[in-house]
Scaffold this active site. Sequence first.
Site, PDB file in Angstrom:
ATOM      1  N   THR A 135      14.598   4.117  -5.744  1.00 47.68           N
ATOM      2  CA  THR A 135      15.518   4.359  -7.102  1.00 47.68           C
ATOM      3  C   THR A 135      16.826   4.070  -6.667  1.00 47.68           C
ATOM      4  OG1 THR A 135      16.672   5.807  -8.427  1.00 47.68           O
ATOM      5  CG2 THR A 135      15.543   6.850  -6.605  1.00 47.68           C
ATOM      6  N   ASP A 136      17.743   3.773  -7.478  1.00 49.90           N
ATOM      7  CA  ASP A 136      18.983   3.213  -7.145  1.00 49.90           C
ATOM      8  C   ASP A 136      19.913   4.625  -6.762  1.00 49.90           C
ATOM      9  OD1 ASP A 136      19.323   4.480  -9.962  1.00 49.90           O
ATOM     10  OD2 ASP A 136      20.392   2.757 -10.609  1.00 49.90           O
ATOM     11  N   GLU A 137      19.304   5.900  -7.381  1.00 53.11           N
ATOM     12  CA  GLU A 137      20.062   7.139  -7.146  1.00 53.11           C
ATOM     13  C   GLU A 137      20.376   7.440  -5.631  1.00 53.11           C
ATOM     14  OE1 GLU A 137      18.797  10.049 -10.063  1.00 53.11           O
ATOM     15  OE2 GLU A 137      17.827   8.564 -11.400  1.00 53.11           O
ATOM     16  N   TYR A 184      16.410  15.340  -6.008  1.00 49.40           N
ATOM     17  CA  TYR A 184      15.629  14.122  -6.281  1.00 49.40           C
ATOM     18  C   TYR A 184      15.918  13.223  -5.504  1.00 49.40           C
ATOM     19  CZ  TYR A 184      14.020   9.999  -8.707  1.00 49.40           C
ATOM     20  OH  TYR A 184      13.422   8.751  -9.008  1.00 49.40           O
ATOM     21  N   LYS A 188      14.143  10.942  -2.457  1.00 51.52           N
ATOM     22  CA  LYS A 188      13.694   9.441  -2.403  1.00 51.52           C
ATOM     23  C   LYS A 188      14.308   9.009  -0.967  1.00 51.52           C
ATOM     24  CE  LYS A 188      11.445   7.604  -5.044  1.00 51.52           C
ATOM     25  NZ  LYS A 188       9.909   7.508  -5.338  1.00 51.52           N
TER      26      LYS A 188
HETATM   27  P1  NAD Z   1       6.471   9.826 -13.548  1.00 48.19           P
HETATM   28  O1  NAD Z   1       7.084  11.158 -13.362  1.00 48.19           O
HETATM   29  O2  NAD Z   1       6.405   9.233 -15.019  1.00 48.19           O
HETATM   30  O3  NAD Z   1       5.216   9.691 -12.779  1.00 48.19           O
HETATM   31  C1  NAD Z   1       4.878  10.091 -11.634  1.00 48.19           C
HETATM   32  C2  NAD Z   1       3.483   9.965 -11.185  1.00 48.19           C
HETATM   33  O4  NAD Z   1       3.266  10.554 -10.035  1.00 48.19           O
HETATM   34  C3  NAD Z   1       2.670  10.826 -12.452  1.00 48.19           C
HETATM   35  O5  NAD Z   1       1.480  10.125 -12.705  1.00 48.19           O
HETATM   36  C4  NAD Z   1       2.043  12.060 -11.376  1.00 48.19           C
HETATM   37  O6  NAD Z   1       0.974  12.701 -11.697  1.00 48.19           O
HETATM   38  C5  NAD Z   1       1.869  11.554 -10.066  1.00 48.19           C
HETATM   39  N1  NAD Z   1       2.017  12.227  -9.037  1.00 48.19           N
HETATM   40  C6  NAD Z   1       3.034  13.443  -8.855  1.00 48.19           C
HETATM   41  N2  NAD Z   1       2.975  14.090  -7.472  1.00 48.19           N
HETATM   42  C7  NAD Z   1       1.524  13.344  -7.056  1.00 48.19           C
HETATM   43  C8  NAD Z   1       1.015  13.671  -5.897  1.00 48.19           C
HETATM   44  N3  NAD Z   1       1.405  14.474  -5.128  1.00 48.19           N
HETATM   45  N4  NAD Z   1      -0.105  12.758  -5.644  1.00 48.19           N
HETATM   46  C9  NAD Z   1      -0.636  11.820  -6.427  1.00 48.19           C
HETATM   47  N5  NAD Z   1       0.180  11.738  -7.796  1.00 48.19           N
HETATM   48  C10 NAD Z   1       1.176  12.211  -7.944  1.00 48.19           C
HETATM   49  O7  NAD Z   1       7.535   8.656 -12.741  1.00 48.19           O
HETATM   50  P2  NAD Z   1       7.969   7.320 -13.076  1.00 48.19           P
HETATM   51  O8  NAD Z   1       9.120   7.487 -13.995  1.00 48.19           O
HETATM   52  O9  NAD Z   1       6.953   6.632 -13.524  1.00 48.19           O
HETATM   53  O10 NAD Z   1       8.448   6.982 -11.695  1.00 48.19           O
HETATM   54  C11 NAD Z   1       7.514   6.264 -10.825  1.00 48.19           C
HETATM   55  C12 NAD Z   1       8.069   6.088  -9.585  1.00 48.19           C
HETATM   56  O11 NAD Z   1       9.392   5.263  -9.647  1.00 48.19           O
HETATM   57  C13 NAD Z   1       8.895   7.195  -8.744  1.00 48.19           C
HETATM   58  O12 NAD Z   1       8.577   6.941  -7.244  1.00 48.19           O
HETATM   59  C14 NAD Z   1      10.307   7.168  -9.230  1.00 48.19           C
HETATM   60  O13 NAD Z   1      11.067   7.560  -7.962  1.00 48.19           O
HETATM   61  C15 NAD Z   1      10.486   5.750  -9.283  1.00 48.19           C
HETATM   62  N6  NAD Z   1      11.787   5.387 -10.268  1.00 48.19           N
HETATM   63  C16 NAD Z   1      11.741   5.665 -11.502  1.00 48.19           C
HETATM   64  C17 NAD Z   1      12.773   5.319 -12.270  1.00 48.19           C
HETATM   65  C18 NAD Z   1      12.747   5.880 -13.744  1.00 48.19           C
HETATM   66  O14 NAD Z   1      13.741   5.404 -14.515  1.00 48.19           O
HETATM   67  N7  NAD Z   1      11.809   6.373 -14.328  1.00 48.19           N
HETATM   68  C19 NAD Z   1      13.606   4.383 -11.912  1.00 48.19           C
HETATM   69  C20 NAD Z   1      13.711   3.879 -10.423  1.00 48.19           C
HETATM   70  C21 NAD Z   1      12.672   4.549  -9.690  1.00 48.19           C
HETATM   71  P1  TYD Z   2      17.576  11.046 -17.149  1.00 48.63           P
HETATM   72  O1  TYD Z   2      16.773  10.229 -18.316  1.00 48.63           O
HETATM   73  O2  TYD Z   2      17.246  12.470 -16.808  1.00 48.63           O
HETATM   74  O3  TYD Z   2      17.704  10.245 -15.744  1.00 48.63           O
HETATM   75  P2  TYD Z   2      18.622  10.263 -14.631  1.00 48.63           P
HETATM   76  O4  TYD Z   2      19.105  11.545 -14.397  1.00 48.63           O
HETATM   77  O5  TYD Z   2      17.552   9.949 -13.411  1.00 48.63           O
HETATM   78  O6  TYD Z   2      19.549   8.837 -14.577  1.00 48.63           O
HETATM   79  O7  TYD Z   2      19.049  11.210 -17.744  1.00 48.63           O
HETATM   80  C1  TYD Z   2      19.849  10.030 -18.248  1.00 48.63           C
HETATM   81  C2  TYD Z   2      21.397  10.442 -18.442  1.00 48.63           C
HETATM   82  O8  TYD Z   2      21.286  11.142 -19.701  1.00 48.63           O
HETATM   83  C3  TYD Z   2      21.760  11.380 -17.214  1.00 48.63           C
HETATM   84  O9  TYD Z   2      23.156  11.016 -17.119  1.00 48.63           O
HETATM   85  C4  TYD Z   2      21.678  12.681 -17.732  1.00 48.63           C
HETATM   86  C5  TYD Z   2      21.845  12.582 -19.220  1.00 48.63           C
HETATM   87  N1  TYD Z   2      20.848  13.521 -20.083  1.00 48.63           N
HETATM   88  C6  TYD Z   2      21.701  14.286 -21.116  1.00 48.63           C
HETATM   89  O10 TYD Z   2      22.856  14.174 -21.411  1.00 48.63           O
HETATM   90  N2  TYD Z   2      20.692  14.985 -21.780  1.00 48.63           N
HETATM   91  C7  TYD Z   2      19.480  15.339 -21.554  1.00 48.63           C
HETATM   92  O11 TYD Z   2      19.043  16.294 -22.278  1.00 48.63           O
HETATM   93  C8  TYD Z   2      18.941  14.543 -20.532  1.00 48.63           C
HETATM   94  C9  TYD Z   2      17.495  14.783 -20.180  1.00 48.63           C
HETATM   95  C10 TYD Z   2      19.771  13.637 -19.555  1.00 48.63           C
END
Ligand code: NAD
Ligand code: TYD
Length: 378
Positions: A135-137, A184, A188
Site C-alpha cells: 500500500t502507499d500508506e 496497519y 505492511k
Molecule cells: P480485504 O480486507 O478486503 O481482504 C483481505 C483478505 O485476506 C480477506 O479475504 C481475508 O479473509 C484474507 N485473510 C486475512 N487474514 C488471512 C490469513 N491469516 N490467511 C489467509 N487469508 C487471510 O483487503 P483488500 O482491501 O482486498 O486488500 C488486499 C491487499 O491489498 C492487502 O494486502 C492490502 O494491504 C492491499 N491494499 C489495499 C488497498 C485498498 O484500498 N483496499 C490499497 C492498496 C493495497
Molecule cells: P478508509 O476507507 O478507511 O481508507 P484508509 O484509511 O486506508 O485511507 O478511509 C478513507 C478516508 O476516509 C480516510 O481519510 C478516513 C476517512 N473516513 C471517514 O472520514 N469516516 C469513516 O467512517 C471512514 C471509514 C473513513
Amino acid sequence: MKRSIIISGGAGFIGSHVVRLFVNKYPDYRIVNLDKLTYAGNLANLKDIEDRPNYRFVKGDICDFESVLSLMREESVDGIIHLAAESHVDRSIKDPFTFARTNVLGTLSLLQAARLYWEGLPERYSGKLFYHISTDEVYGALEMTCPEGMEAPFTSGASSGSHHLAYGSEFFTEDRKYSPHSPYSASKASSDHFVRAFHDTYGMPVVVTNCSNNYGPYQFPEKLIPLFINNIVHRRSLPVYGRGENVRDWLYVEDHARAIDTIFHSGKVAETYNIGGFNEWKNIDVIRLLIRAVDRQLGRAEGADDDLVTFVTDRAGHDLRYAIDSRKLRSELGWEPSLQFEEGIERTVRWYLDNAAWMENVTSGDYLKYYEDMYKGR
Ligand code: NAD
Ligand code: TYD
C-alpha cells in the site's frame, strides 16, 4: 497447466477481482485461492467463477507454515500473488497484534514456505515469482501545500477525471523513505522489508507494488466508500473524521487488478512499482459526490441527504494526504487507468444498489455488533 499460482486473500475485495481476472483471462493457468475467510473474506465475491476447472479454493491461514508448504508442493506452485492481510486502519488502532500476526508473520510464513519449496527443486528459483501487494500508506503522509488544489500533473489516462487536482507538490515515488504511522501501515511496511530481504538474502525473485486507495464492487463496508453508500441508502448519519479535509488518491479496483496482471507478467524482478491514477480527492468532496450519485440513482431530490454528513472526532494519527506518482509503471510497462473517477463512482453506486443482498449479508450479526462498539462514544 502453464502456470500454477497461489493468490492469497483471493476472497477479499481486491483479491476477488484479481482471481476473477486471472481465471477468466488465463484458462491454461491453475489459480489456487488461499484464504482464511476472516470477516473480510467472502466466497459470494466469486460465485461467478467458482466452478471453473482452472480454479480451486482452499480455506487456510497464511500463518500456518506447514499447510502452506504442503499446498505449494501439492499444486507445484510457481507463482504467488500475496494479498492476504488485515487491511483496515481503524481496526489496526484497536487491535494491532492481529495486524502484526497476519501481515508480518503471515507474509514471513509464505516467504519461508516458498523458499523451502523452490530451493528444493532442480531448477530452484528459475521461472518463479513472489509478488507482494502493498500500500502507499507505508510512505506516511504528504503535506498539503495547496489546500485549494492545483492542476494535477501527469494526468494522462482516464482515472484523473474532470477534477484534475493535486493538493501538494510532492508525490510518493518508489524510492521514498518509509514512514508508516498506523499499526496497519507499520505492519505492511515490515512485510515489504521481509519480501525484499528474501530477495537480497536468498535470491528469491520478488516484486512489490504499492497502490493507492481502491474502490469498487465487493469492498467490505467498513471502508469509506461502501460504508457511506450504504448509510446514504438507509439514511444513516455519515461519520466524517475531523473536517473531511484529508486527501486520498482513488483507483478503481479493476484498474488495480489489471496493473497486477501486467506487473506479474512483465514487471522486473526485485523492482517496486507504485500504482495510482493521479486522482486526489478530499474526503468531503468524495462524500458529496456519493450523496449526489446515490440520491440521483434512487430518484431522490437533489440535496435530500446532505444533512447526513456528521463531523466526528478525528482518527488517531490520521494521515493528511496520499498521492502516488505512478509514472514508472506507465512509462516502463504501459499501464494506464481506464476509468474516470465520477464514472467509477456511478458504476460503484449502481453495483451496491443492485446487490443489496450482498450488503445485507455482510452487515448482519457479528459485524454489526463490532461496528456499534467501534463507534461508541463518537
Ligand atoms: P480485504 O480486507 O478486503 O481482504 C483481505 C483478505 O485476506 C480477506 O479475504 C481475508 O479473509 C484474507 N485473510 C486475512 N487474514 C488471512 C490469513 N491469516 N490467511 C489467509 N487469508 C487471510 O483487503 P483488500 O482491501 O482486498 O486488500 C488486499 C491487499 O491489498 C492487502 O494486502 C492490502 O494491504 C492491499 N491494499 C489495499 C488497498 C485498498 O484500498 N483496499 C490499497 C492498496 C493495497
Ligand atoms: P478508509 O476507507 O478507511 O481508507 P484508509 O484509511 O486506508 O485511507 O478511509 C478513507 C478516508 O476516509 C480516510 O481519510 C478516513 C476517512 N473516513 C471517514 O472520514 N469516516 C469513516 O467512517 C471512514 C471509514 C473513513
